[in-house]
Write a protein that holds these residues in place. Structure first.
Motif, mmCIF file in Angstrom:
data_model
loop_
_atom_site.group_PDB
_atom_site.id
_atom_site.type_symbol
_atom_site.label_atom_id
_atom_site.label_comp_id
_atom_site.label_asym_id
_atom_site.label_seq_id
_atom_site.Cartn_x
_atom_site.Cartn_y
_atom_site.Cartn_z
ATOM 1 N N GLY A 185 12.360 -1.460 -40.096
ATOM 2 C CA GLY A 185 11.610 -1.725 -38.876
ATOM 3 C C GLY A 185 10.591 -2.828 -39.065
ATOM 4 N N ALA A 186 9.499 -2.756 -38.324
ATOM 5 C CA ALA A 186 8.526 -3.850 -38.263
ATOM 6 C C ALA A 186 7.130 -3.377 -38.646
ATOM 7 C CB ALA A 186 8.500 -4.443 -36.860
ATOM 8 N N ARG A 187 6.338 -4.330 -39.140
ATOM 9 C CA ARG A 187 4.889 -4.148 -39.303
ATOM 10 C C ARG A 187 4.224 -5.209 -38.449
ATOM 11 N NH1 ARG A 187 2.083 -4.797 -43.787
ATOM 12 N NH2 ARG A 187 0.942 -2.821 -43.779
ATOM 13 N N SER A 240 3.650 -10.606 -37.370
ATOM 14 C CA SER A 240 4.730 -9.616 -37.310
ATOM 15 C C SER A 240 5.733 -9.888 -38.420
ATOM 16 C CB SER A 240 5.444 -9.661 -35.956
ATOM 17 O OG SER A 240 4.587 -9.210 -34.926
ATOM 18 N N SER A 241 6.212 -8.823 -39.024
ATOM 19 C CA SER A 241 7.232 -8.945 -40.059
ATOM 20 C C SER A 241 8.227 -7.813 -39.901
ATOM 21 C CB SER A 241 6.601 -8.910 -41.455
ATOM 22 O OG SER A 241 5.887 -7.710 -41.657
ATOM 23 N N ILE A 242 9.431 -8.061 -40.336
ATOM 24 C CA ILE A 242 10.492 -7.064 -40.285
ATOM 25 C C ILE A 242 10.982 -6.825 -41.707
ATOM 26 C CG2 ILE A 242 12.367 -8.734 -39.912
ATOM 27 C CD1 ILE A 242 13.582 -6.640 -37.966
ATOM 28 N N GLY A 243 11.307 -5.579 -42.019
ATOM 29 C CA GLY A 243 11.707 -5.329 -43.387
ATOM 30 C C GLY A 243 12.277 -3.945 -43.594
ATOM 31 N N GLY A 268 8.125 -12.247 -42.713
ATOM 32 C CA GLY A 268 7.321 -12.589 -41.547
ATOM 33 C C GLY A 268 8.029 -13.576 -40.635
ATOM 34 N N PHE A 269 8.108 -13.238 -39.354
ATOM 35 C CA PHE A 269 8.725 -14.162 -38.399
ATOM 36 C C PHE A 269 7.698 -14.771 -37.438
ATOM 37 C CE2 PHE A 269 9.315 -9.852 -36.753
ATOM 38 C CZ PHE A 269 8.837 -9.934 -35.468
ATOM 39 N N ALA A 298 2.631 -21.341 -42.535
ATOM 40 C CA ALA A 298 2.731 -20.296 -43.554
ATOM 41 C C ALA A 298 3.469 -19.053 -43.093
ATOM 42 C CB ALA A 298 1.337 -19.922 -44.069
ATOM 43 N N LYS A 299 4.790 -19.154 -42.991
ATOM 44 C CA LYS A 299 5.595 -17.941 -42.855
ATOM 45 C C LYS A 299 5.479 -17.163 -44.172
ATOM 46 C CE LYS A 299 7.240 -18.920 -38.752
ATOM 47 N NZ LYS A 299 8.648 -19.322 -38.546
#
Length: 276
Positions: A149-151, A195-198, A222-223, A263-264
């Motif tokens: 999911g996402a943070r 936001s990041s997905i992982g 991070g997107f 900075a991704k």
């Protein structure tokens, strides 16, 4: 900030005492996370200086839809730092007064010129994870799980510790004097949301009653940008930027050329905690 975090911790323990049922429909607890950040600055002028560091504390919640599928969320506070170096072949500047770094739109009058060499950026985020949770049945006192999911993080504060030079006559033609600028504030530099997905994988040990401890490892991509960079819109993208060059490859420019980081970010994290 300390009072806010203390309140969240106390609320987490209070809820953990009253929100459980016999089948553990809901698990609440506290967690600590250590992470390594890998930022891509998004400009050819500035490089990442090694891996950054994340320290997180927070309250987590697991909600079970079935014995094997659930939802993971919570409230976490990320304390992060990462470093940048200006390439030796380039010169990057900003203007400041006291502890405040000024933007292009704020002009040059009365401000000190600073030649940036390297920077340590520090930030505090409030983060809400939203992830699907997949768990095995209990195998003795253990079960294993995966999360996807996402943070989503919201910036609470940021500052920089900079190393570089000031100048005797406040122009690049003056005598350079080594200088340190600590705890500098930069308006508009950091993007307000990240936001990041992982995914993560770990194990949970039910060592007594309704109490379990867990450990996991995760990877997040991070997107959204950490810094404003090209996310700045409008007719003048440079209006909120602070860093600039006045030469390129040793050739003077007709006007200051402003730049910004994007900075991704990629993160590898290690997390431990307790659930009730």
């Amino acid at each position: 900030m300390k009072k806010l975090i203390l309140t969240a911790v106390c609320a987490g323990f209070s809820l953990a005492l009253f929100a459980q049922d016999a089948e553990k429909k809901v698990q609440l607890g506290m967690a600590y996370q250590f992470g390594l950040n890998f930022n891509k600055p998004g400009t050819k002028v500035i490089d990442r200086d090694g891996a950054g560091v994340q320290n997180m504390i927070g309250m987590n919640m697991n909600y079970s839809f079935t014995q094997n599928i659930g939802f993971f969320t919570g409230l976490e506070f990320d304390f992060e730092s990462f470093r940048y170096n200006v390439k030796s072949t380039d010169k990057v500047y900003y203007r400041f007064v006291d502890s405040e770094i000024y933007q292009k739109e704020e002009g040059t009058d009365g401000k000190t010129l600073f030649n940036l060499q390297n920077r340590k950026q520090k930030a505090i985020y409030a983060t809400i994870p939203t992830m699907l949770l997949f768990r095995t049945n209990m195998i003795g006192s253990f079960r294993y799980y995966g999360k996807f999911g996402a943070r989503t993080s919201f910036l609470l504060s940021s500052n920089t510790n900079d190393r570089g030079f000031t100048f005797s006559n406040n122009t690049p033609a003056g005598t350079a004097v080594a200088a340190t600028n600590d705890n500098m504030k930069t308006k508009g530099d950091m993007f307000f949301m990240r936001s990041s997905i992982g995914l993560a994988a770990g194990a949970e040990w039910n060592f007594t009653g309704n109490t379990s401890v867990f450990a996991e490892v995760g990877f997040y991509y991070g997107f959204t940008p950490v810094h404003n960079g090209e996310a700045i819109g409008g007719d003048d993208k440079e209006r909120n930027m602070t860093l600039f060059q006045n030469t390129r490859d040793g050739v003077p420019l007709s006007a200051d050329d402003y730049l910004a980081l994007s900075a991704k970010q990629k993160q590898i994290v290690f997390k431990v905690g307790i659930l009730f």
